[in-house]
Design a protein around this motif. Structure first.
Motif: not given
Ligand SMILES: C[S@@+](CC[C@H](N)C(=O)[O-])C[C@H]1O[C@@H](n2cnc3c(N)ncnc32)[C@H](O)[C@@H]1O
Length: 402
Positions: A79, A89, A166, A168, A183-184
């Motif tokens: 999103y 956002y 980046w 994971p 954060g979130h």
């Protein structure tokens, strides 16, 4: 370090300016440095949105809120690469995340200098860390457009911010940091699975300097909070210490009953922009709710709490007829604490003033049902208000080197 509410107010015109410029596909140009010396948006209000802008952004906020907090269809989706949702956002969730981060960073006992913000989006936690005194901050995310906005905000504010793409499955950016923030983002990773989240956090913790911290902030929803507590338990079972908010060192007692969870709540001065957008999108955003963890790198011990019977208040006041009750969690676990109004005295009256997140020390309680009752003789003392560190005991004198 400035006052967090005032610092946040200063960000609002920057967020709006950067949003307006990017909405038009403009290049990042800090205010006052435009080649023509004037912006076309000079006529627009600096600190708030016009009616039309509110309508456009409000629709994005509504869509984000539905997808991130209701049906969760947007969790893990890209999103941030959709300009409408990224804009929403930036103008609505950014200030909320910034305020949550400032209130969590105020709980650290040492001031971090080098910081990495993973899953940064447009950088609310990164800028919160800079405003809280960090000197070098790296923001990393998989969304290029979100990182572009973070860079534009840095330019607008005259702050230095490094950015890196980046995700994971890729190696973490190089280096070690006094503080790493997430954060979130954890709740959006690995399709809800706990074990790979815990493994990622272990890898991240390897990049935290001694005495540093990993701060994880998550939405205060039941499911995302419980998932964070499960990640906590996985890490605690691997020997990691929680610096905040937990005083209990075993498996989280809030996970025993399916209906329980644990989250924090802070009062805040909601910026007018957030208030306007919440109203336009039909949302209620009064207090600042979040779930969070501050974790220590491997091998570091849990802090020794101050002496006495301590509890962190983990619920809102649960009113009953003629009494006040809270859920509280301390070194011995999670229990109910209650006091009859008729037992209010000089020494215990703070019980009627405490709030979720406060750490209190109490004496002279009696066992009652699944918890403890305060009596006229009880004493209540606030050891740390919500969002302030519970200071560990100073090292015993005369134990220094030599
Ligand atoms: C809800 S936003 C949080 C942004 C910011 N940290 C905050 O607290 O407001 C989640 C962020 O996680 C990022 N994200 C989600 N999945 C990701 C993944 N697999 N790899 C890297 N970033 C990811 C998104 O791009 C987005 O910027």
């Amino acid at each position: 370090m400035g006052d967090p509410a005032r610092d946040l107010e200063q960000w609002i015109p920057r967020l709006i300016a950067v949003w307006r410029r990017h909405r038009k596909g403009g290049k990042a140009q800090p205010q006052g440095r435009h080649p023509r010396g004037r912006f076309e948006e000079d006529d627009l209000p600096e600190g708030n949105l016009t009616h039309d802008e509110l309508r456009v952004v409000g629709a994005g906020v509504k869509q984000l809120s539905m997808g991130l907090t209701r049906d969760r269809a947007l969790a893990g989706a890209r999103y941030m690469d959709d300009p409408k949702l990224l804009g929403a956002y930036l103008l609505f969730y950014w200030p909320v995340s910034y305020a949550q981060a400032r209130s969590t960073l105020s709980e650290l006992t040492s001031r971090p200098r080098s910081v990495m913000d993973l899953g940064s989006g447009p950088g609310p936690l990164a800028f919160a860390a800079l405003d809280a005194g960090a000197t070098s901050v790296l923001a990393a995310d998989r969304s290029k457009p979100a990182l572009e906005l973070a860079k534009a905000l840095a330019l607008e504010a005259g702050e230095g911010l490094a950015t890196r793409e980046w995700s994971p499955e890729k190696p973490l950016p190089d280096g070690k940091y006094d503080l790493i923030t997430m954060g979130h983002v954890v709740n959006e990773l690995f399709n809800g699975q706990i074990a790979p989240r815990a493994q990622l956090l272990e890898k991240v913790l390897e990049r935290v300097n001694p005495n540093g911290s990993l701060v994880v902030i998550e939405p205060a929803l039941r499911d995302t909070s419980r998932a964070l507590l499960q990640v906590r338990d996985a890490l605690v079972s691997q020997g990691y210490a929680v610096r905040a908010p937990c005083l209990f060192r075993g498996n989280c007692p809030a996970l025993i009953k399916e209906s329980d969870w644990c989250h924090a709540e802070r009062s805040w001065r909601m910026p007018g922009l957030v208030e306007d957008l919440a109203r336009t999108a039909g949302l209620h955003k009064e207090s600042l709710k979040m779930s969070y963890l501050v974790l220590a790198p491997k091998g570091e011990a849990w802090a020794t709490p101050p002496p006495g019977t301590l509890f962190r208040i983990v619920s809102e006041p649960l009113e009953g007829k003629g009494r006040r009750r809270f859920m509280a969690c301390g070194p011995d676990g999670r229990i109910g604490l209650a006091m009859q109004e008729k037992h209010e005295s000089e020494t215990n009256r703070l019980f009627f003033k405490i709030a979720r997140g406060d750490v209190i020390r109490i004496t002279d309680t009696e066992e009652r049902g699944d918890g403890r009752a305060l009596t006229e003789k009880s004493t209540v003392e606030v050891v740390a208000s919500a969002g302030r560190p519970v200071l560990p005991l100073p090292a015993p004198a005369g134990r220094g080197p030599g």
